[in-house]
Design an enzyme around this catalytic site. Structure first.
Site, PDB file in Angstrom:
ATOM      1  CG  HIS A  38     -12.849 -46.972 -65.606  1.00  0.00           C
ATOM      2  ND1 HIS A  38     -12.154 -47.718 -64.677  1.00  0.00           N
ATOM      3  CD2 HIS A  38     -12.646 -45.688 -65.269  1.00  0.00           C
ATOM      4  CE1 HIS A  38     -11.536 -46.917 -63.842  1.00  0.00           C
ATOM      5  NE2 HIS A  38     -11.825 -45.682 -64.172  1.00  0.00           N
ATOM      6  CG  HIS A  65     -15.718 -48.710 -55.207  1.00  0.00           C
ATOM      7  ND1 HIS A  65     -14.447 -48.342 -54.801  1.00  0.00           N
ATOM      8  CD2 HIS A  65     -15.743 -48.511 -56.539  1.00  0.00           C
ATOM      9  CE1 HIS A  65     -13.759 -47.936 -55.849  1.00  0.00           C
ATOM     10  NE2 HIS A  65     -14.518 -48.036 -56.918  1.00  0.00           N
ATOM     11  NE  ARG A 101      -5.602 -52.234 -57.258  1.00  0.00           N
ATOM     12  CZ  ARG A 101      -5.693 -51.411 -58.314  1.00  0.00           C
ATOM     13  NH1 ARG A 101      -6.870 -51.138 -58.848  1.00  0.00           N
ATOM     14  NH2 ARG A 101      -4.635 -50.853 -58.819  1.00  0.00           N
ATOM     15  CG  HIS A 107      -9.163 -55.426 -59.727  1.00  0.00           C
ATOM     16  ND1 HIS A 107      -8.808 -54.225 -60.295  1.00  0.00           N
ATOM     17  CD2 HIS A 107      -8.044 -56.204 -59.786  1.00  0.00           C
ATOM     18  CE1 HIS A 107      -7.542 -54.278 -60.671  1.00  0.00           C
ATOM     19  NE2 HIS A 107      -7.059 -55.465 -60.373  1.00  0.00           N
ATOM     20  CD  GLU A 119     -12.505 -55.219 -62.930  1.00  0.00           C
ATOM     21  OE1 GLU A 119     -11.773 -54.562 -62.169  1.00  0.00           O
ATOM     22  OE2 GLU A 119     -13.573 -54.787 -63.366  1.00  0.00           O
ATOM     23  CB  THR A 168      -8.350 -50.130 -63.729  1.00  0.00           C
ATOM     24  OG1 THR A 168      -8.552 -51.099 -62.707  1.00  0.00           O
ATOM     25  CG2 THR A 168      -7.408 -50.673 -64.766  1.00  0.00           C
ATOM     26  CG  ASN A 189     -16.121 -53.477 -59.898  1.00  0.00           C
ATOM     27  OD1 ASN A 189     -15.977 -53.425 -58.682  1.00  0.00           O
ATOM     28  ND2 ASN A 189     -15.097 -53.541 -60.719  1.00  0.00           N
ATOM     29  NE  ARG A 226      -5.373 -50.259 -54.219  1.00  0.00           N
ATOM     30  CZ  ARG A 226      -4.917 -49.424 -55.146  1.00  0.00           C
ATOM     31  NH1 ARG A 226      -5.737 -48.561 -55.689  1.00  0.00           N
ATOM     32  NH2 ARG A 226      -3.658 -49.439 -55.508  1.00  0.00           N
ATOM     33  CD  GLU A 274     -14.622 -54.149 -68.770  1.00  0.00           C
ATOM     34  OE1 GLU A 274     -14.604 -55.334 -68.380  1.00  0.00           O
ATOM     35  OE2 GLU A 274     -14.757 -53.186 -68.001  1.00  0.00           O
TER      36      GLU A 274
END
Ligand code: PXP
Length: 250
Positions: A198, A10, A52, A50, A77, A108, A7, A56, A158
């Protein structure tokens, strides 16, 4: 073989910390598109991101360019909203993972309430599947949520591993691991394929590998954090080396 989806949200978070306003003369960095390629070169089996609603971290531009350059698979995502579903149908990520989205949360924080929001989730699954997408539902390892997930026709769940990652004591961690193990077995029995994600890191991965039936882990924060110190290539390879201990499916 247990697969790794990295992922890269970040990487975008770091870029947006400096460059989220008006364009400047500088080229915004770090670029999640470059990061995605490096993850793939290091052996990642997929790229997870993701998009969003509030944009962000990942931007539309990131998803479009990664769609053009990705050599593995994209796991998008996303919230089950009409605008994001339209984007998914246009850009065709291999997997659409429906997640809950709250503006206040940092990441999340809980699983999708598939049982409570069944009609909306089932309709989104149907639309995405009709568009040729595989669909995954990000859920807590609860019987009610897993049974509802199976009814929607999604291929994957998931399992949300955050409660295990955040458990404050050994006993609490074992309890959460037990829930995940039972959840994975139940999901498998219900005909679902099982991913997890996660809060998975280089320490708790040893527990995570005790969960049966896993197809893929989606890992972000710990790999990107380690990459700041040792480089992305090494961070991905180190996680893959730990994951190699996972028993082959019988
Ligand atoms: N899987 C899902 C569905 C997520 O929402 C997230 C967080 O964006 C992750 C995996 C990765 O979590 P982490 O960054 O804690 O590894």
């Amino acid at each position: 073989m247990l697969k790794l989806g990295v992922n890269i949200d970040h990487v975008a978070t770091l870029r947006q910390a400096r460059y989220k306003g008006e364009p400047t003369g500088a080229v915004p960095e770090p670029d999640p598109v470059a990061a995605a390629s490096l993850c793939e070169l290091a052996g990642a089996h997929g790229i997870t991101l993701h998009l969003r609603e509030d944009r962000r971290h990942i931007q539309d531009r990131d998803l479009r360019l990664i769609r053009q350059t990705c050599r593995t698979r994209i796991d998008l995502e996303m919230a089950a909203t009409p605008a994001i579903i339209r984007i998914a149908l246009e850009l065709k990520p291999e997997v659409c993972c429906l997640v809950p989205e709250k503006r206040e949360e940092i990441s999340t924080e809980g699983g999708l309430d598939v049982a409570g929001g069944y009609r909306t989730v089932a309709a989104a699954v149907k639309t995405l599947r009709a568009g040729g997408r595989e669909v995954s539902l990000f859920v807590d390892p609860d019987r009610k949520q897993l049974e509802a997930s199976a009814r929607t026709g999604a291929e994957f769940v998931e399992l949300h591993t955050g409660a295990h990652a955040n458990a404050a004591s050994h006993a609490a961690r074992e309890r959460e691991l037990d829930r995940l193990i039972r959840g994975a077995e139940l999901a498998h029995k219900l005909g679902l394929r099982v991913n997890a994600g996660h809060g998975i890191n280089y320490e708790n991965i040893h527990d995570i590998l005790r969960i049966p039936r896993l197809v893929e882990l989606n890992i972000g924060h710990s790999i990107i954090s380690r990459a700041v110190l040792v480089g992305l290539d090494r961070a991905v390879r180190e996680m893959l080396a730990l994951m190699a201990a996972y028993p082959a499916a019988s």
